[in-house]
Design a protein around this motif. Structure first.
Motif, mmCIF file in Angstrom:
data_model
loop_
_atom_site.group_PDB
_atom_site.id
_atom_site.type_symbol
_atom_site.label_atom_id
_atom_site.label_comp_id
_atom_site.label_asym_id
_atom_site.label_seq_id
_atom_site.Cartn_x
_atom_site.Cartn_y
_atom_site.Cartn_z
ATOM 1 N N SER A 130 -16.194 -21.653 12.794
ATOM 2 C CA SER A 130 -16.207 -22.373 14.069
ATOM 3 C C SER A 130 -15.225 -23.544 14.052
ATOM 4 N N GLY A 131 -14.956 -24.076 12.850
ATOM 5 C CA GLY A 131 -14.028 -25.195 12.740
ATOM 6 C C GLY A 131 -12.577 -24.791 12.845
ATOM 7 N N CYS A 132 -12.305 -23.484 12.953
ATOM 8 C CA CYS A 132 -10.920 -23.034 13.065
ATOM 9 C C CYS A 132 -10.339 -23.336 14.432
ATOM 10 N N GLY A 133 -11.201 -23.622 15.402
ATOM 11 C CA GLY A 133 -10.720 -23.914 16.742
ATOM 12 C C GLY A 133 -10.392 -22.683 17.556
ATOM 13 N N PHE A 134 -10.836 -21.498 17.103
ATOM 14 C CA PHE A 134 -10.579 -20.270 17.853
ATOM 15 C C PHE A 134 -11.507 -20.181 19.058
ATOM 16 N N GLY A 135 -11.110 -19.357 20.028
ATOM 17 C CA GLY A 135 -11.990 -19.035 21.135
ATOM 18 C C GLY A 135 -13.184 -18.233 20.643
ATOM 19 N N HIS A 136 -14.208 -18.147 21.469
ATOM 20 C CA HIS A 136 -15.453 -17.470 21.099
ATOM 21 C C HIS A 136 -15.201 -16.046 20.612
ATOM 22 N N ASN A 137 -15.746 -15.725 19.433
ATOM 23 C CA ASN A 137 -15.689 -14.390 18.819
ATOM 24 C C ASN A 137 -14.305 -13.994 18.298
ATOM 25 N N VAL A 138 -13.322 -14.859 18.373
ATOM 26 C CA VAL A 138 -12.010 -14.539 17.799
ATOM 27 C C VAL A 138 -12.092 -14.655 16.280
ATOM 28 N N SER A 139 -11.564 -13.664 15.585
ATOM 29 C CA SER A 139 -11.568 -13.662 14.127
ATOM 30 C C SER A 139 -10.200 -13.239 13.609
ATOM 31 N N ALA A 140 -9.769 -13.865 12.512
ATOM 32 C CA ALA A 140 -8.490 -13.489 11.905
ATOM 33 C C ALA A 140 -8.675 -12.446 10.817
ATOM 34 N N SER A 141 -9.907 -12.196 10.389
ATOM 35 C CA SER A 141 -10.176 -11.279 9.281
ATOM 36 C C SER A 141 -9.681 -9.872 9.588
ATOM 37 N N GLY A 142 -9.188 -9.205 8.544
ATOM 38 C CA GLY A 142 -8.743 -7.831 8.707
ATOM 39 C C GLY A 142 -7.524 -7.538 7.867
ATOM 40 N N THR A 143 -7.047 -6.295 7.968
ATOM 41 C CA THR A 143 -5.850 -5.860 7.264
ATOM 42 C C THR A 143 -4.727 -5.665 8.269
ATOM 43 N N TYR A 144 -3.638 -6.376 8.065
ATOM 44 C CA TYR A 144 -2.498 -6.350 8.981
ATOM 45 C C TYR A 144 -1.361 -5.548 8.377
ATOM 46 N N ASP B 162 0.844 -1.183 0.000
ATOM 47 C CA ASP B 162 0.000 0.000 0.000
ATOM 48 C C ASP B 162 0.886 1.240 0.000
ATOM 49 N N ALA B 163 0.558 2.210 -0.844
ATOM 50 C CA ALA B 163 1.404 3.390 -0.997
ATOM 51 C C ALA B 163 1.555 4.167 0.313
ATOM 52 N N LYS B 164 0.501 4.217 1.117
ATOM 53 C CA LYS B 164 0.534 4.983 2.357
ATOM 54 C C LYS B 164 0.967 4.154 3.563
ATOM 55 N N HIS B 165 0.562 2.894 3.586
ATOM 56 C CA HIS B 165 0.741 2.092 4.793
ATOM 57 C C HIS B 165 1.767 0.983 4.662
ATOM 58 N N GLY B 166 2.372 0.835 3.491
ATOM 59 C CA GLY B 166 3.445 -0.138 3.329
ATOM 60 C C GLY B 166 2.950 -1.549 3.075
ATOM 61 N N GLN B 167 3.748 -2.522 3.497
ATOM 62 C CA GLN B 167 3.403 -3.929 3.277
ATOM 63 C C GLN B 167 2.267 -4.356 4.212
ATOM 64 N N GLN B 168 1.328 -5.105 3.634
ATOM 65 C CA GLN B 168 0.161 -5.514 4.394
ATOM 66 C C GLN B 168 -0.213 -6.954 4.068
ATOM 67 N N ILE B 169 -1.030 -7.533 4.933
ATOM 68 C CA ILE B 169 -1.657 -8.832 4.673
ATOM 69 C C ILE B 169 -3.161 -8.645 4.843
ATOM 70 N N VAL B 170 -3.907 -8.917 3.787
ATOM 71 C CA VAL B 170 -5.368 -8.862 3.866
ATOM 72 C C VAL B 170 -5.863 -10.285 4.126
ATOM 73 N N VAL B 171 -6.551 -10.475 5.238
ATOM 74 C CA VAL B 171 -6.977 -11.806 5.669
ATOM 75 C C VAL B 171 -8.500 -11.897 5.596
ATOM 76 N N GLU B 172 -8.986 -12.967 4.980
ATOM 77 C CA GLU B 172 -10.425 -13.187 4.857
ATOM 78 C C GLU B 172 -10.770 -14.609 5.288
ATOM 79 N N GLU B 173 -11.731 -14.717 6.184
ATOM 80 C CA GLU B 173 -12.233 -16.018 6.594
ATOM 81 C C GLU B 173 -13.406 -16.399 5.701
ATOM 82 N N GLN B 174 -13.445 -17.639 5.292
ATOM 83 C CA GLN B 174 -14.486 -18.106 4.394
ATOM 84 C C GLN B 174 -15.551 -18.907 5.153
ATOM 85 N N GLN B 175 -16.809 -18.515 4.977
ATOM 86 C CA GLN B 175 -17.961 -19.231 5.515
ATOM 87 C C GLN B 175 -17.848 -19.408 7.034
#
Length: 249
Positions: A229-243, A213-226
């Motif tokens: 719950s099978g990811c084994g995360f704790g309640h309400n934990v999500s990996a989705s977002g821009t890092y 990204d020109a302003k924010h540098g190197q990033q990882i865009v993460v998207e969870e599909q469907q």
């Protein structure tokens, strides 16, 4: 264990009440909340003292506590009795960012300023940072903001023929800064020549896309599909977002 067989039972005329465990927990929580919120001015004062004396590592610790508790005390104002404004949180986050800049870590500074991207204070401080120099390597530490001044993290390590990718995420409930967050994690690998990775486990599928990204540098865009719950995360934990990349390994 002590032996009580030879002790005589003494009956008191005064009734003795045993508090339920939940009542004790509530009392401890309220005590910790008020103690933590009561230290907000102390965190700010000590942070500034260290900052003014160029003791930036010590200042960082105080300002990080200021940022975390400012948000937490605002959310729990009814119980803490401490009123915290949005500007107070903005100041605390910018204090951390300015200290990272003094420590020679402009990427971390940028991440903290971007916790309040619409703030004039943050926008000014962002304009003072050096131009981002993109690395040819994807290895490093990437973060996405979470509650109470905390961060979800993706760590990317370069191996011989692949990148090792490790995620650690959290969900902070209303009382999470004291009781602790729910946790989630996963790890996967990606060939060195690629910029996309997929993590799969049972019905869990998570896509990771490495971008610049020109302003924010190197990033990882993460998207969870469907269903995640099978990811084994704790309640309400999500990996989705821009890092955003904040460190280069």
């Amino acid at each position: 264990m002590q032996n009580f067989k030879n002790l005589s039972l003494i009956v008191l005329t005064t009734s003795v009440w045993v508090l339920p465990q939940i009542t004790i927990a509530e009392s401890n929580y309220e005590q910790e909340l008020k103690q933590g919120c009561g230290k907000l001015k102390q965190y700010a004062r000590l942070g500034k003292q260290h900052y003014d004396h160029k003791q930036y590592a010590q200042a960082l610790s105080q300002f990080q506590d200021q940022a975390a508790w400012s948000h937490f005390c605002q959310i729990n104002a009814d119980e803490s009795g401490v009123q915290v404004s949005d500007r107070d949180i903005d100041i605390a986050n910018n204090n951390v960012g300015l200290t990272y800049a003094k420590l020679g870590k402009p990427l971390w500074a940028r991440a903290w300023f971007l916790r309040n991207p619409d703030s004039k204070m943050s926008q000014f401080n962002l304009s003072q940072l050096p131009t981002i120099q993109l690395s040819t390597s994807l290895a490093g530490t990437y973060v996405a903001k979470n509650g109470f001044g905390q961060w979800d993290t993706i760590t990317v390590k370069k191996l011989k023929n692949a990148y090792q990718i490790e995620f650690e995420g959290y969900y902070f409930g209303l009382r999470g800064l004291i009781y602790g967050p729910n946790l989630g994690s996963f790890d996967t690998q990606m060939p060195l020549q690629q910029k996309k990775a997929v993590y799969r486990y049972e019905d869990c599928q998570i896509q990771l896309n490495f971008t610049n990204d020109a302003k924010h540098g190197q990033q990882i865009v993460v998207e969870e599909q469907q269903n995640t719950s099978g990811c084994g995360f704790g309640h309400n934990v999500s990996a989705s977002g821009t890092y955003m990349k904040v460190e280069t390994n």
